[in-house]
Design a protein around this motif. Structure first.
Motif, PDB file in Angstrom:
ATOM      1  N   ARG A 150       4.866  -6.841  -0.265  1.00 32.82           N
ATOM      2  CA  ARG A 150       4.710  -5.817  -1.287  1.00 32.82           C
ATOM      3  C   ARG A 150       4.527  -6.469  -2.639  1.00 32.82           C
ATOM      4  NH1 ARG A 150       9.478  -1.458  -0.916  1.00 32.82           N
ATOM      5  NH2 ARG A 150       8.845  -0.528  -2.868  1.00 32.82           N
ATOM      6  N   ASN A 217      11.919  -3.710   5.545  1.00 34.74           N
ATOM      7  CA  ASN A 217      11.017  -3.143   6.542  1.00 34.74           C
ATOM      8  C   ASN A 217       9.905  -4.108   6.904  1.00 34.74           C
ATOM      9  OD1 ASN A 217      12.196  -0.476   6.717  1.00 34.74           O
ATOM     10  ND2 ASN A 217      11.498  -0.226   4.623  1.00 34.74           N
ATOM     11  N   GLY A 257       0.500  -0.603   4.397  1.00 29.48           N
ATOM     12  CA  GLY A 257       1.918  -0.331   4.223  1.00 29.48           C
ATOM     13  C   GLY A 257       2.538  -1.073   3.058  1.00 29.48           C
ATOM     14  N   ASP A 262      -0.269   3.498   1.907  1.00 31.49           N
ATOM     15  CA  ASP A 262       1.129   3.855   2.168  1.00 31.49           C
ATOM     16  C   ASP A 262       2.057   2.855   1.543  1.00 31.49           C
ATOM     17  OD1 ASP A 262      -0.048   4.552   5.410  1.00 31.49           O
ATOM     18  OD2 ASP A 262       0.400   6.021   3.846  1.00 31.49           O
ATOM     19  N   THR A 265       6.048   1.633   2.362  1.00 34.50           N
ATOM     20  CA  THR A 265       6.674   1.846   3.660  1.00 34.50           C
ATOM     21  C   THR A 265       7.051   0.529   4.314  1.00 34.50           C
ATOM     22  OG1 THR A 265       4.456   2.006   4.541  1.00 34.50           O
ATOM     23  CG2 THR A 265       5.657   4.051   4.233  1.00 34.50           C
TER      24      THR A 265
ATOM     25  N   GLY B 263       9.165  12.875   5.154  1.00 36.10           N
ATOM     26  CA  GLY B 263       8.616  11.560   4.894  1.00 36.10           C
ATOM     27  C   GLY B 263       8.674  10.651   6.099  1.00 36.10           C
ATOM     28  N   GLY B 264       7.842   9.657   6.097  1.00 35.30           N
ATOM     29  CA  GLY B 264       7.866   8.636   7.122  1.00 35.30           C
ATOM     30  C   GLY B 264       7.532   9.206   8.480  1.00 35.30           C
ATOM     31  N   ASN B 265       8.242   8.760   9.471  1.00 32.53           N
ATOM     32  CA  ASN B 265       7.974   9.211  10.828  1.00 32.53           C
ATOM     33  C   ASN B 265       8.917  10.319  11.253  1.00 32.53           C
ATOM     34  OD1 ASN B 265       5.781   8.115  12.045  1.00 32.53           O
ATOM     35  ND2 ASN B 265       6.806   6.186  12.488  1.00 32.53           N
TER      36      ASN B 265
ATOM     37  N   THR C 294      -3.150   8.319  11.086  1.00 35.41           N
ATOM     38  CA  THR C 294      -2.332   8.612   9.919  1.00 35.41           C
ATOM     39  C   THR C 294      -2.614  10.052   9.526  1.00 35.41           C
ATOM     40  OG1 THR C 294      -4.117   7.638   8.664  1.00 35.41           O
ATOM     41  CG2 THR C 294      -2.159   6.311   8.968  1.00 35.41           C
TER      42      THR C 294
END
Lengths: 330, 415, 360
Positions: A150, A217, A257, A262, A265, B263-265, C294
């Motif tokens: 990130r 993560n 991600g 996204d 995440t 949010g998320g999964n 997605t």
């Protein structure tokens, strides 16, 4: 009562039959199923079943890139219609072990489990894949495992320190040892000359404080998943026992991600291919972990031993000319 | 009637009887054959699950973490304690490889997905492992039974990175060459299902909290208050239609509705909301059935005595339909335990060790799904989890049957 | 004086009780409205679900997506006739090609085979349980079937992978199809049959248990054998229950996703003709490659379109079957002339001594 007695032996026979059926599959599922069928002759007139990963897979992109099918990496419609999709390296290997007329590709770090299950490794352009041939570059179906982190931690300096330290850990002798043990290809000389964690941990003050409430993560490629899990498990004990959360869905998720759509995440993403044109990582946020190779495999009973890039292209392409095993084996 | 026609008739009768007997025989045999297919299938499923899963089932399996505990150890070069230098007089067992420099024995083994691993099978009481420390610099005692994940050793000439996948013999050989450990990671445990078990309990609890009040209220309305007009018929039909929708569509819709919020999964709460939608028709129907069986005379008597409709509902009808409510709750629980497709979409497939309702986590059924569709198929653990699920469902069905049995008896006694 | 106080007290009590009654009535009304409100919410669920599926399922045809450098919406014609779920981008019409035509054919094919297996088996097994089995055995088998009905689908999928797939593999090899790996449409059909049978059997057994005993006794008294009674009288009387069971079982089989995904594999193209080949159906396609999708991408929305098609198929089949059930089970309807004619034809064909019978 007489009627019941009449049914009891029938019932008993049924139970025995059923339990035989239930038990006999115990032995036939430990991967030795293919050995029962090696007595079956390999029928070369059968059609080839090409197996492939899904479009999110970096292994697929690496493989197709080397056989002149780059466009098919993200587009199923350019593939031959007899192709079948598998979800992961493990799936690929178990499918190759049970289907004699299939051909597929998987990552080098799964090579020992593949040969254990009854999959034969095919040499590519005359070169057998091994650590030496990969390191030296002789085996050409290679690719790098990359990482990306990130670029914006939203002010969370603790997470940022942990992630930076993890990236450095991947370059230490201990980290490289873990990478190598889990199938990544690392030059032994590099391990000998790399710094140890003890030597560089001073650059990350507070790294061994208690971090048991911090979650990092990890995500990205499934080919790198085992390496990532082992690295995070070992590093976690050295860095205050942070919680490592893994959610590997494919190389495509790595950039999106961490820095893409996204962003946030994932803290660290792993890729089993290079970054493509739409993925431009920020400065100092990405790098190479190790080398890896894509191995082409067939079932044990298959007499194929060597394959060329051109033959691969013709097996997988929609307009390819190779359909049955006769076309390759002659 | 001529003699000839009588004769013909007799022959015809015999033929007809014979034909009928043959037909009967075929019908009877086909009945037996098909019924035995069903029985064989039922027994085969149970035998398969129990035979594969029995050995993996253990207390550690149920209460252990999914992720194994990792210990990262090394030789402590800073303290004053010198490395011991004992020699050993130990004959290794079959398949065991002993390092005489260290006093540790290694063995090849298979883990429960069939992968080859190397474990430490023997640690001599006098082993030269006095100066081993873990990541926090505390002294660490190597114990037998731990798995060796990776090992980087060194001696005076350089570092040796051990190829664990080459087997225990290679490991023991390298250990003989190097007296110092730069880093070794050992693991114990793992593959436990405690996290999934707790997620399942959370899922059941939250779903029941949402679905039971809604379902019971709707059942009360439809059974007690509603007049038989078009609107009621339409409401009944609409509620019935819910039970015909496949679960995967609930998963998709639940994902669309709840995931942007959560949010998320997804997390356990979004999963429970989706499950509550799915089991509502079941609860409503079962509770309605039990409300129907309450004799009208009871509620009429209560109304005649001056109680309002509300009081009658809450004080007479509800307590009497308690067995039905319990049955519907138990049926709902068995549905929740078994559901997988909808939860894959709305609460994720991540297997966690510490579960909280605001985090997406796999329940037992989703755990089986991820074990079977992952890298390698782990039949043993899946079958063990299935045994647990089956036992829970069996116990629930027995309780349901007991409840109905007791209610029948009470009703008969009541007359 | 005293009578005045008493009178006043009586009026007070009357007023109070009237007020009380008013309050109770109001409370009743509020509570009634409350329950009605909740029932409406519960019944709105179907509206919400159907609404979302329809909206999200139809969106891809109208919304413009930008993916992989191409812009456009989903192609309408390819959707119904396509042979691949994700067929890429059509440069000429400027649309993405997502097809579910082949999925529909595969779904109907696999379900048809599973019904061929499950319907006769359920009917005969329920006949066995209800009429032939001795009492203690009846209870055991009934409990067993109930237990089967509540086993989750993942466990069936696992059983399929462990037992049915090797079984199909050996059958296929014995039949000479050398390339079969067991992961096939047939394995999926067998698993679907196993899953829908317990539902069918429990409904059929309930209805067989509830038929009129007097009819059975009459038939036996007239000299019919036990088997003839079972087949001709019992089954005929329980027709509506049997049909209800079949409809319920079919509904369960059509919507099954997880168990089928595990045993049918994931080819990317085409209608499967050979039952020993892997196949992909509507439900398995919706679960496939979930990592690729997605939210708000075309791939994700296309799954809703597939879900919409699935819902339409389920509604259509339910409607059809309910109508057939009404036709077959109405006892007072006179059979049409066509049916009488066909019956006569059939009996003539089977029994050459029919004329003799007519004489009697």
């Amino acid at each position: 009562m007489k009627k019941t007695l009449r049914f009891v032996p029938l019932f008993a026979c049924l139970t025995l039959l059923a339990s035989c059926g239930g038990e006999s599959t115990n032995t036939s599922n430990t991967g030795a199923s293919s050995s029962q069928d090696t007595t079956v002759d390999f029928d070369t007139t059968q059609e080839i079943t090409p197996l492939t990963r899904d479009t999110n897979s970096g292994t697929r992109e690496a493989f197709f890139g080397h056989i002149d099918l780059e466009d098919a990496a993200s587009d199923d419609s350019l593939l031959t219609t007899s192709a079948s999709v598998v979800a992961s390296n493990g799936d690929m290997i178990s499918n190759l072990a049970t289907d004699e007329y299939a051909i597929g590709y998987f990552s080098f770090d799964s090579i020992t489990s593949a040969t254990d299950e009854g999959v034969k490794v095919v040499s590519f352009e005359g070169v057998t894949p091994s650590e030496d041939t990969i390191v030296s570059g002789e085996y050409s179906l290679t690719r790098h495992f990359n990482y990306i982190v990130r670029n914006d931690f939203g002010g969370d300096s603790v997470k940022e320190t942990i992630v930076d330290a993890f990236v450095a850990y991947m370059g230490t002798a201990e980290g490289l040892n873990i990478i190598q043990t889990n199938g990544g290809v690392v030059d032994p000389e590099t391990i000998n000359n790399a710094p140890t964690w003890a030597e560089i941990s001073a650059n990350y003050p507070g790294i061994s404080d208690d971090h048991s409430d911090v979650t990092i993560n990890f995500g990205g490629s499934t080919s790198v998943e085992e390496i990532a899990r082992q690295l995070s498990a070992s590093f976690s004990t050295l860095a205050g026992n942070f919680i490592a959360h893994h959610d590997h869905t494919g190389s495509g998720a790595a950039y999106s991600g961490t820095q893409g759509d996204d962003a946030g995440t994932l803290d660290i993403g792993f890729l089993s291919r290079e970054f493509n044109d739409s993925e431009v990582p920020a400065e100092n946020t990405s790098g190479v972990i190790c080398t890896d190779a894509v191995i082409i495999g067939v079932n044990e009973a298959n007499p194929l031993t060597n394959i060329t890039a051109d033959q691969c292209h013709n097996i997988y392409a929609l307009d390819g000319t190779i359909d049955t095993w006769d076309d390759i084996l002659g | 009637m001529t003699l000839k026609s009588l004769n013909n008739e007799a022959i015809f009768e015999k033929k007809k009887r014979f034909r009928e007997r043959v037909k009967d025989f075929f019908s009877v045999t086909s009945t037996y054959i098909f019924s035995s297919f069903t029985l064989i299938a039922l027994i085969a499923i149970i035998v398969f699950i129990f035979s594969r899963g029995y050995s993996t089932l253990s207390w550690d399996f149920i209460t252990g973490d999914y992720n194994p505990t990792t210990y990262v150890i090394r030789t402590d070069t800073e303290s004053d304690a010198d490395r011991l230098d004992n020699t050993f007089d130990y004959t290794p067992r079959e398949g065991e490889y002993f390092s005489s420099l260290w006093g540790i024995g290694f063995m090849d083994e298979e883990n429960n997905v069939g992968e080859k691993i190397v474990i430490i099978s023997y640690v001599d009481p006098n082993a030269n492992i006095n100066n081993i420390v873990d990541a926090d610099n505390n002294p660490f005692t190597i114990e037998a039974g731990t798995t060796v994940n990776s090992a980087l050793l060194y001696n005076d000439e350089g570092r040796v990175s051990i190829r664990i996948d080459k087997g225990a013999q290679e490991v023991a050989k390298r250990f003989d060459e190097c007296p110092y450990i730069l880093q070794m990671s050992l693991t114990t445990g793992g593959d436990g299902i405690r996290g999934s078990f707790i997620s399942t309990l959370y899922m059941i609890g939250i779903t029941m909290v949402i679905a039971l009040p809604l379902g019971i209220s709707a059942a009360i309305y439809l059974g007690v208050y509603a007049k038989e007009n078009k609107i009621t018929k339409m409401l009944r039909n609409m509620i019935d239609m819910i039970s015909g929708i496949p679960s995967i569509i609930f998963g998709l819709v639940g994902g669309i509705i709840f995931l942007p919020i959560v949010g998320g999964n997804g997390n356990l709460i979004s999963g429970s909301l989706t499950m509550a939608f799915m089991i509502l028709p079941l609860i409503i129907k079962t509770t309605q059935e039990s409300i129907k069986t309450i004799p009208k005379s009871l509620s009429d008597a209560s109304l005649a005595l001056g109680a309002s409709q509300t009081q009658t509902t809450f004080k007479v009808i509800l307590p009497n339909s308690l067995p039905g409510i319990l049955t519907s709750a138990l049926l709902g629980i068995s549905r929740v335990i078994g559901e997988s497709a909808a939860l894959i979409y709305t609460s994720g497939v991540a297997i966690l060790d510490t579960v909280s309702p605001t985090q997406g986590s796999a329940t037992l059924a989703v755990h089986i799904w991820s074990l079977m569709s992952g890298e390698t198929q782990n039949y043993e653990a899946s079958c063990a989890i299935s045994i647990i699920i089956l036992i829970i469902i069996l116990v629930l069905s027995i309780i349901i049957k007991l409840i109905s049995f007791i209610t029948e008896r009470k009703k008969r006694r009541r007359g | 004086m005293q009578s005045d106080i008493i009178k006043q007290a009586r009026i007070e009590i009357q007023r109070k009780s009237a007020l009380n009654a008013e309050k109770k009535k109001r409370k009743d009304k509020i509570v009634r409205l409350f329950f009605f409100f909740i029932t409406c919410i519960c019944s709105l669920i179907i509206v919400i679900v159907a609404g979302f599926i329809i909206i999200k399922g139809l969106t891809p045809f109208f919304k413009i997506y930008t993916e992989n450098g191409h812009t456009g919406s989903m192609s309408f014609s390819y959707f119904f006739t396509g042979l691949q779920f994700n067929h890429g981008y059509d440069q000429e019409t400027g649309t993405f090609m997502y097809g579910v035509g082949f999925l529909v054919v595969n779904t109907l094919y696999i379900n048809l085979i599973s019904y061929i297996i499950s319907i006769p088996t359920s009917i005969l097994t329920s006949l066995f349980i209800a009429r032939i089995a001795p009492k203690p055995l009846k209870k055991i088998i009934s409990t067993g079937v109930d237990l089967l009905a509540s086993i989750p689908s993942v466990i069936f999928g696992m059983f399929g992978l462990g037992v049915i797939v090797p079984l199909v593999r050996s059958i296929g090899r014995a039949m000479g199809l050398a390339g079969t790996s067991g992961i096939s449409l047939l394995a999926g059909a067998i698993i679907l049959a196993l899953m829908s049978m317990p539902t069918m059997i429990s409904v059929m057994v309930t209805s067989l248990n509830a038929i009129d005993e007097s009819q059975i006794k009459a038939s036996l008294a007239l000299g019919a054998s036990k088997t003839q009674t079972n087949f001709k009288i019992a089954l005929k009387n329980a027709k509506s229950g049997i049909f209800a069971g079949i409809i319920l079982g079919i509904g369960r089989a059509l919507g099954e996703a997880t168990a089928v995904t595990m045993v049918t594999g994931s080819p990317i193209y085409g209608i499967t003709a050979n039952p020993f080949d892997p196949t992909v159906t509507l439900t398995t396609q919706m679960l496939l490659a979930i990592g690729e999708a997605t939210p708000n991408s075309l791939n994700y929305d296309a799954r809703f379109s597939a879900g919409l098609v699935l819902l339409v198929i389920i509604i259509l089949i339910n409607f059809l079957l309910n109508n057939i059930k009404d036709i077959v089970c109405s006892i007072d309807r006179k059979p049409s002339k066509a049916i009488i004619f066909l019956k006569q034809l059939f009996t003539n064909f089977r029994n050459p001594c029919y004329d003799l019978k007519k004489l009697k």
